[in-house]
Scaffold this motif. Sequence first.
Motif, mmCIF file in Angstrom:
data_model
loop_
_atom_site.group_PDB
_atom_site.id
_atom_site.type_symbol
_atom_site.label_atom_id
_atom_site.label_comp_id
_atom_site.label_asym_id
_atom_site.label_seq_id
_atom_site.Cartn_x
_atom_site.Cartn_y
_atom_site.Cartn_z
ATOM 1 N N ALA A 164 -3.733 -10.042 1.693
ATOM 2 C CA ALA A 164 -3.879 -8.769 0.999
ATOM 3 C C ALA A 164 -2.623 -7.914 1.107
ATOM 4 O O ALA A 164 -2.146 -7.351 0.112
ATOM 5 N N TRP A 169 -2.225 -12.082 -2.551
ATOM 6 C CA TRP A 169 -3.546 -11.924 -3.174
ATOM 7 C C TRP A 169 -3.403 -11.274 -4.555
ATOM 8 O O TRP A 169 -4.054 -11.682 -5.519
ATOM 9 N N SER A 170 -2.565 -10.277 -4.665
ATOM 10 C CA SER A 170 -2.407 -9.556 -5.934
ATOM 11 C C SER A 170 -1.805 -10.423 -7.026
ATOM 12 O O SER A 170 -1.922 -10.102 -8.217
ATOM 13 N N PRO A 179 -7.679 -9.955 -8.895
ATOM 14 C CA PRO A 179 -6.962 -10.939 -8.083
ATOM 15 C C PRO A 179 -7.923 -11.835 -7.293
ATOM 16 O O PRO A 179 -9.053 -11.442 -6.983
ATOM 17 N N GLY A 242 2.003 -10.227 -11.090
ATOM 18 C CA GLY A 242 0.547 -10.189 -11.180
ATOM 19 C C GLY A 242 -0.006 -11.580 -11.341
ATOM 20 O O GLY A 242 0.745 -12.568 -11.392
#
Length: 416
Positions: A164, A169-170, A179, A242
């Motif tokens: 995170a 994760w993103s 995500p 992203g």
Amino acid sequence: MPLNVDGNETAGPASPRTGPLTGIVVLDVTRVVAGPFCAMILADMGATVIKIENPKDPDYTRTFPPMVNEGESQTSAFYAQYNRNKLGVSLDLRSADGKEIFKRLVRKADILIENFRPGVMDKFGLGYDDLKHENPRLVYAGISGFGRTGPNSRRPGYDNSGQATGGLWSMNGYPGQPPVRVGTIIGDLSAALYAAIGILAALREAERTGIGQVVDISQQDAVLSLTESAVVRYTVDKEIAGPLGNDHPFVRPYGQFPCADGYVFFGGYTDKFWAITCALFGEPGMATDPRIDTMEKRFDPEVSEKIVNPLLERWFGRYTKAQLEAMAGDDVPLSAIKSIDEVIADPHIEARGMIVDVPVGGRDIRMLGLPIKLSGATAAAHDPAPSLGEHNAAVLQGMLGLDDAALAALREDGVI
């Protein structure tokens, strides 16, 4: 390191450890995965690793599935996978006797690995500043969620904390969707690998100078280092990485493509590989088609979506994964996307020794091998993960010279 003893506990491992780290003694004061995996890597390479657990609060992955056998003989294969080839000692580090025994072990050790939150070992009076007086050459490795320095150093952290806060994760998942965490404990595993590298570097320095040091590993740092080009894409172009699904940020074709019985990875994006691919699939003229005849043109998202991807899907859709690998895998970057059962059955994985037999609960269980291959190393049988305190006598008598009466008193007092 031979350990000879008469007593109730097991005298030692079933087979002497061999490898480049033979003779190196490691104290493993860790639990779950990051620390145990790091220590297991060293054990696999020949180090004598002594796993130290609180007799009242042992490593709780001993209860993690899958389990082998039932009832009192039930044993965790999860625990075994990360704790094979180790000696097991139970020791209460909160007790005065436990602290003294631990310090005596430190004097005999080369490496200590712990994965408590920073400050916990200091509260015990067993932090690096305490232990370096017992053994100046000690290499002290601390693996934690956020490292030993910085404003967040005291925060608790798990693998997901690293995923995170490290940015990974993103970046994972599909565009326009929330995500998705990476589907394995990549924060734990990468931290373990970096810790092993740092330990070996510090050990080399200690052997050269006689002075040890702290190896400080953060899961957040480890995860951040895995984000490929995300940092420079932001610092140069202010682009925030992203989720991209199975796509690469800019390289095309380079991703997942359907075939007759599943999916394959194809990454033949260079002009050389693209020309080979076109020829393999019977349309060599597509290599010189002016719409897609250069790598730069094929990188264009619209060109990729409208021309390149449909072409590849038409070619690949005629064949199974195995057929595609057989016809193209030796010539271009094309690989079947395999489920774990297919990976375990892969003859190449077998040839690389990546699935090994380890005794668990009286049975041989197949589990992960060591990815590090050394030309000078000889294959050795794997010893099972120790039961709680299994090698108390072997270590405390064989290394420290405690007699039977002392060992009995420590058991009676709950120290071991």
